[in-house]
Design an enzyme around this catalytic site. Structure first.
Site, mmCIF file in Angstrom:
data_model
loop_
_atom_site.group_PDB
_atom_site.id
_atom_site.type_symbol
_atom_site.label_atom_id
_atom_site.label_comp_id
_atom_site.label_asym_id
_atom_site.label_seq_id
_atom_site.Cartn_x
_atom_site.Cartn_y
_atom_site.Cartn_z
ATOM 1 N N HIS A 92 4.001 -41.134 -57.280
ATOM 2 C CA HIS A 92 5.260 -41.681 -56.762
ATOM 3 C C HIS A 92 6.051 -40.530 -56.156
ATOM 4 C CE1 HIS A 92 9.139 -43.401 -56.235
ATOM 5 N NE2 HIS A 92 9.674 -42.846 -57.320
ATOM 6 N N HIS A 94 9.230 -39.244 -53.073
ATOM 7 C CA HIS A 94 10.357 -39.588 -52.210
ATOM 8 C C HIS A 94 10.107 -38.902 -50.856
ATOM 9 C CE1 HIS A 94 12.933 -39.704 -56.166
ATOM 10 N NE2 HIS A 94 11.980 -40.620 -56.142
ATOM 11 N N TYR A 119 -7.548 -45.689 -40.803
ATOM 12 C CA TYR A 119 -7.446 -44.963 -42.072
ATOM 13 C C TYR A 119 -6.329 -45.517 -42.946
ATOM 14 C CZ TYR A 119 -10.727 -42.067 -39.692
ATOM 15 O OH TYR A 119 -11.849 -41.658 -39.027
#
Length: 212
Positions: A92, A94, A119
């Site tokens: 995860h 940002h 892709y």
């Protein structure tokens, strides 16, 4: 890999993400599934300065077994693992371009970045947008549960991507492909684009036996 090797691998991947500007400050988190629970990067930890011995180890009830206090976004990872039995790792971030897309108005919530490249289809497939929740809001876990069974990658509105994979390398490569496609998406704003059509996407799925 045994647990010791996985701890080292998480730290190596975190350092790589940080060095390339894909994780800044103490943002982002990484987790890996173990036989007896899972490892997660600690709260307020810089991915570029992780200590293998201080990684948080949790059981499947979300309780801390050892290490530093876990990221406040631990519930995101737990929700994804519980909905995706084959997930061995989750990344995860940002990251700038993916986060920028997550702030845009008018996105298709079921498919918020078009299939610009083969892709992207091969590593991400369709990318749903999860509605905005404040950081640490447990309601975000339920929002992820509602779609994680069908999607191994999601984009959190005004936040960033959550990507699972069979192992850490797979999750990492998919996250990087998502970031690059988000960059393309932003660069192409205002220009006519020609995403892959349904037949081309179907051919990729058949040729490469894609289950995303």
């Amino acid at each position: 890999m045994n647990e010791s090797a996985l701890r080292e691998h998480i730290c190596e991947c975190g350092q790589s993400l940080y060095a390339r500007g894909l994780a800044t400050g103490s943002s982002g988190n990484i987790s890996v599934r173990l036989d007896d629970g899972w490892l997660l990067t600690p709260t307020n930890a810089c991915l570029g300065k992780l200590d293998p011995a201080q990684l948080s180890k949790l059981d499947w009830e979300g309780r801390l077994v050892s290490g530093a206090a876990p990221s406040k976004e631990a519930f995101l990872h737990r929700a994804m693992y519980e909905e995706r039995a084959g997930a061995g790792a989750i990344v995860h971030l940002h990251s700038t371009h993916s986060a920028a897309v997550s702030c845009m108005a008018g996105l298709d919530a079921c498919d918020c970045i078009p299939a610009l490249t083969a892709y992207f289809v091969m590593k991400i497939g369709r990318l749903p947008l999860v509605p905005y929740h404040r950081p640490g809001d447990p309601g975000l876990a339920e929002a992820i549960r509602a779609i994680a069974g069908k999607h191994h990658a999601v984009l959190l509105a005004n936040h960033g991507p959550v990507v699972s994979g069979k192992d850490l390398e797979t999750a990492l490569y998919a996250t990087e492909e998502l970031e690059e496609t988000a960059k393309l998406f932003l660069l192409l704003r205002g220009s006519p684009v020609s995403p892959l059509n349904t037949a081309q996407i179907a051919e990729l799925k058949t040729t490469f036996n894609l289950v995303l």
